[in-house]
Design a protein around this motif. Structure first.
Motif, PDB file in Angstrom:
ATOM      1  N   ILE A   1       0.848  -1.279   0.099  1.00 14.23           N
ATOM      2  CA  ILE A   1      -0.132   0.177   0.097  1.00 14.23           C
ATOM      3  C   ILE A   1       0.940   1.143  -0.047  1.00 14.23           C
ATOM      4  CG2 ILE A   1      -1.774   1.228   1.375  1.00 14.23           C
ATOM      5  CD1 ILE A   1      -2.791  -1.360   2.455  1.00 14.23           C
ATOM      6  N   ARG A   2       0.753   2.082  -1.007  1.00 15.55           N
ATOM      7  CA  ARG A   2       1.587   3.254  -1.117  1.00 15.55           C
ATOM      8  C   ARG A   2       0.993   4.251  -0.078  1.00 15.55           C
ATOM      9  NH1 ARG A   2       4.954   5.241  -4.585  1.00 15.55           N
ATOM     10  NH2 ARG A   2       4.995   4.400  -6.597  1.00 15.55           N
ATOM     11  N   HIS A   3       2.139   4.946   0.554  1.00 22.48           N
ATOM     12  CA  HIS A   3       1.758   6.003   1.394  1.00 22.48           C
ATOM     13  C   HIS A   3       0.959   7.020   0.749  1.00 22.48           C
ATOM     14  CE1 HIS A   3       4.464   4.052   4.438  1.00 22.48           C
ATOM     15  NE2 HIS A   3       5.392   3.932   3.655  1.00 22.48           N
ATOM     16  N   ARG A   4       1.297   7.297  -0.438  1.00 23.63           N
ATOM     17  CA  ARG A   4       0.258   8.591  -1.191  1.00 23.63           C
ATOM     18  C   ARG A   4      -0.986   8.260  -1.165  1.00 23.63           C
ATOM     19  NH1 ARG A   4       0.646   9.597  -7.579  1.00 23.63           N
ATOM     20  NH2 ARG A   4       1.298   7.241  -7.218  1.00 23.63           N
ATOM     21  N   ALA A   5      -1.889   9.003  -0.546  1.00 26.17           N
ATOM     22  CA  ALA A   5      -3.351   8.997  -0.733  1.00 26.17           C
ATOM     23  C   ALA A   5      -3.922   8.776  -2.078  1.00 26.17           C
ATOM     24  CB  ALA A   5      -4.036  10.274  -0.226  1.00 26.17           C
ATOM     25  N   GLY A   6      -4.877   7.906  -2.106  1.00 21.79           N
ATOM     26  CA  GLY A   6      -5.653   7.893  -3.562  1.00 21.79           C
ATOM     27  C   GLY A   6      -5.030   6.412  -4.117  1.00 21.79           C
ATOM     28  N   HIS A   7      -3.779   6.041  -3.798  1.00 24.04           N
ATOM     29  CA  HIS A   7      -3.261   4.857  -4.723  1.00 24.04           C
ATOM     30  C   HIS A   7      -4.154   3.627  -4.129  1.00 24.04           C
ATOM     31  CE1 HIS A   7      -0.537   1.788  -5.778  1.00 24.04           C
ATOM     32  NE2 HIS A   7      -0.082   2.646  -6.840  1.00 24.04           N
ATOM     33  N   PRO A   8      -4.532   2.766  -4.907  1.00 23.06           N
ATOM     34  CA  PRO A   8      -5.350   1.569  -4.673  1.00 23.06           C
ATOM     35  C   PRO A   8      -4.617   0.393  -3.985  1.00 23.06           C
ATOM     36  CG  PRO A   8      -4.969   1.788  -7.013  1.00 23.06           C
ATOM     37  CD  PRO A   8      -4.482   2.825  -6.468  1.00 23.06           C
ATOM     38  N   GLY A   9      -3.140   0.299  -4.181  1.00 26.51           N
ATOM     39  CA  GLY A   9      -2.686  -0.590  -3.700  1.00 26.51           C
ATOM     40  C   GLY A   9      -2.354  -1.679  -4.714  1.00 26.51           C
ATOM     41  N   PHE A  10      -1.240  -2.678  -4.332  1.00 32.17           N
ATOM     42  CA  PHE A  10      -0.887  -3.710  -5.301  1.00 32.17           C
ATOM     43  C   PHE A  10      -1.013  -5.028  -4.345  1.00 32.17           C
ATOM     44  CE2 PHE A  10       2.447  -5.999  -7.103  1.00 32.17           C
ATOM     45  CZ  PHE A  10       2.112  -6.184  -8.669  1.00 32.17           C
ATOM     46  N   LEU A  11      -1.363  -6.121  -5.003  1.00 29.56           N
ATOM     47  CA  LEU A  11      -1.171  -7.342  -4.414  1.00 29.56           C
ATOM     48  C   LEU A  11      -0.911  -8.529  -5.295  1.00 29.56           C
ATOM     49  CD1 LEU A  11      -2.571  -9.022  -1.818  1.00 29.56           C
ATOM     50  CD2 LEU A  11      -4.776  -9.053  -3.089  1.00 29.56           C
ATOM     51  N   VAL A  12      -0.199  -9.421  -4.416  1.00 27.27           N
ATOM     52  CA  VAL A  12       0.184 -10.565  -5.150  1.00 27.27           C
ATOM     53  C   VAL A  12      -0.039 -11.946  -4.237  1.00 27.27           C
ATOM     54  CG1 VAL A  12       2.280 -11.834  -6.281  1.00 27.27           C
ATOM     55  CG2 VAL A  12       2.461  -9.360  -6.274  1.00 27.27           C
ATOM     56  N   LEU A  13      -0.503 -12.744  -5.043  1.00 23.12           N
ATOM     57  CA  LEU A  13      -1.148 -14.027  -4.170  1.00 23.12           C
ATOM     58  C   LEU A  13      -0.023 -15.016  -4.533  1.00 23.12           C
ATOM     59  CD1 LEU A  13      -5.017 -13.804  -4.136  1.00 23.12           C
ATOM     60  CD2 LEU A  13      -3.323 -13.197  -2.281  1.00 23.12           C
ATOM     61  N   GLN A  14       0.732 -15.905  -3.917  1.00 20.99           N
ATOM     62  CA  GLN A  14       1.742 -16.952  -4.290  1.00 20.99           C
ATOM     63  C   GLN A  14       0.665 -18.041  -4.107  1.00 20.99           C
ATOM     64  OE1 GLN A  14       4.739 -16.437  -5.475  1.00 20.99           O
ATOM     65  NE2 GLN A  14       4.505 -14.284  -4.868  1.00 20.99           N
ATOM     66  N   ILE A  15       0.633 -19.054  -5.281  1.00 18.40           N
ATOM     67  CA  ILE A  15      -0.313 -20.256  -5.328  1.00 18.40           C
ATOM     68  C   ILE A  15       0.586 -21.397  -5.400  1.00 18.40           C
ATOM     69  CG2 ILE A  15      -1.813 -21.062  -6.887  1.00 18.40           C
ATOM     70  CD1 ILE A  15      -2.771 -18.271  -5.733  1.00 18.40           C
ATOM     71  N   ASP A  16      -0.058 -22.390  -4.471  1.00 12.96           N
ATOM     72  CA  ASP A  16       0.466 -23.524  -4.406  1.00 12.96           C
ATOM     73  C   ASP A  16      -0.720 -24.742  -4.378  1.00 12.96           C
ATOM     74  OD1 ASP A  16       3.341 -23.324  -4.217  1.00 12.96           O
ATOM     75  OD2 ASP A  16       3.096 -23.017  -2.184  1.00 12.96           O
ATOM     76  N   GLY A  17      -0.416 -25.829  -4.352  1.00 13.83           N
ATOM     77  CA  GLY A  17      -1.392 -26.926  -3.871  1.00 13.83           C
ATOM     78  C   GLY A  17      -1.776 -27.341  -5.338  1.00 13.83           C
ATOM     79  N   ASP A  18      -3.241 -27.490  -5.809  1.00 11.56           N
ATOM     80  CA  ASP A  18      -3.623 -28.014  -6.950  1.00 11.56           C
ATOM     81  C   ASP A  18      -3.101 -27.204  -8.089  1.00 11.56           C
ATOM     82  OD1 ASP A  18      -4.604 -30.591  -5.960  1.00 11.56           O
ATOM     83  OD2 ASP A  18      -6.691 -30.044  -6.688  1.00 11.56           O
ATOM     84  N   CYS A  19      -2.783 -27.717  -9.253  1.00 14.89           N
ATOM     85  CA  CYS A  19      -2.136 -27.168 -10.332  1.00 14.89           C
ATOM     86  C   CYS A  19      -3.305 -26.496 -11.127  1.00 14.89           C
ATOM     87  CB  CYS A  19      -1.361 -27.984 -11.163  1.00 14.89           C
ATOM     88  SG  CYS A  19      -0.735 -27.197 -12.558  1.00 14.89           S
ATOM     89  N   ILE A  20      -3.003 -25.257 -11.414  1.00 16.83           N
ATOM     90  CA  ILE A  20      -3.980 -24.342 -12.368  1.00 16.83           C
ATOM     91  C   ILE A  20      -3.189 -23.965 -13.393  1.00 16.83           C
ATOM     92  CG2 ILE A  20      -5.174 -22.292 -12.631  1.00 16.83           C
ATOM     93  CD1 ILE A  20      -6.310 -23.827 -10.143  1.00 16.83           C
ATOM     94  N   ASP A  21      -3.581 -24.846 -14.664  1.00 18.34           N
ATOM     95  CA  ASP A  21      -2.834 -24.450 -15.785  1.00 18.34           C
ATOM     96  C   ASP A  21      -3.413 -23.417 -16.513  1.00 18.34           C
ATOM     97  OD1 ASP A  21      -5.080 -25.546 -17.140  1.00 18.34           O
ATOM     98  OD2 ASP A  21      -4.402 -27.430 -17.465  1.00 18.34           O
ATOM     99  N   LEU A  22      -2.876 -23.142 -17.827  1.00 21.69           N
ATOM    100  CA  LEU A  22      -2.848 -21.936 -18.661  1.00 21.69           C
ATOM    101  C   LEU A  22      -4.340 -21.776 -19.230  1.00 21.69           C
ATOM    102  CD1 LEU A  22      -2.271 -19.171 -19.751  1.00 21.69           C
ATOM    103  CD2 LEU A  22      -1.137 -20.430 -21.481  1.00 21.69           C
ATOM    104  N   ASP A  23      -4.792 -23.292 -19.677  1.00 24.60           N
ATOM    105  CA  ASP A  23      -6.068 -23.566 -20.202  1.00 24.60           C
ATOM    106  C   ASP A  23      -7.194 -23.120 -19.102  1.00 24.60           C
ATOM    107  OD1 ASP A  23      -5.084 -24.324 -22.551  1.00 24.60           O
ATOM    108  OD2 ASP A  23      -5.201 -26.371 -21.972  1.00 24.60           O
TER     109      ASP A  23
END
Length: 196
Positions: A110-132
């Motif tokens: 989350i940016r310190h600057r007001a009005g910025h919506p933030g940025f989020l990354v979720l690292q994924i494991d477990g069952d494989c989700i393929d490109l299809d």
């Protein structure tokens, strides 16, 4: 006979109260998450989670903590050579989803600057989700990053441009057939754009 009846009623009442207390306590254990376990279990698939995360834009620590049912702890960047002055960084997880996909790490910025919506990354494991599987949900994907042959941790990223911003799915070289992370990059809102 009256003594036995009163004793029977008393014992049945105690048994019922014990059962009610037992079932009441089990709600905490079998509800949304398992007590004593570090893995939270929202009743959502990865795709439902993505849709729900988008509804939380602009991102805040509290919104994502409640949605993903995980603690988000501020990351200590004091030992980094170049201090981070632009973002507050939070990490959390793991979160086990209903489709046996695990969010192994939640990376919220989350940016310190007001009005910025933030940025989020979720690292994924477990069952494989393929490109299809990704293309079944987001058909208009463009390759936005490619490995350069330096490390098996490098990834090929496929990005969908949506009304709220960019959603990217990355596939690391070490396991190129399965999604390794999902990144949410919302666009600045009007107030944030005006402050530039």
């Amino acid at each position: 006979m009256t003594g036995n009846t009163r004793t029977d009623i008393f014992l049945r009442t105690l048994a019922m109260l014990g059962l009610v207390a037992l079932l009441g306590g089990c709600g905490e254990v079998t509800g949304q998450y398992k007590k004593g376990s570090q893995i939270m279990e929202p009743d959502m698939t990865l795709w439902q989670t993505i849709d729900a995360v988008v509804q939380q834009i602009p991102f805040t620590k509290a919104k994502l903590k409640n949605l993903l049912m995980t603690q988000l702890v501020e990351k200590d960047t004091s030992r980094v050579a170049i201090p981070n002055t632009a973002f507050q960084l939070y990490g959390g997880g793991p979160v086990k989803l209903a489709d046996d996909v695990v969010i192994s790490n939640v990376d919220l910025r989350i940016r310190h600057r007001a009005g910025h919506p933030g940025f989020l990354v979720l690292q994924i494991d477990g069952d494989c989700i393929d490109l299809d599987a990704v293309r079944q949900h987001y058909s208009n994907l463009k390759v936005t990053d490619r490995p350069r042959g330096i490390s098996p941790e490098e990834a090929t990223s496929y990005t969908a441009v949506l009304h709220w911003g960019k959603l990217s799915f990355s596939f690391k070289e070490r396991n190129p057939n399965c999604v390794s992370s999902v990144a949410f990059a919302p666009e600045l809102n009007e107030a944030g754009s005006a402050e530039r």
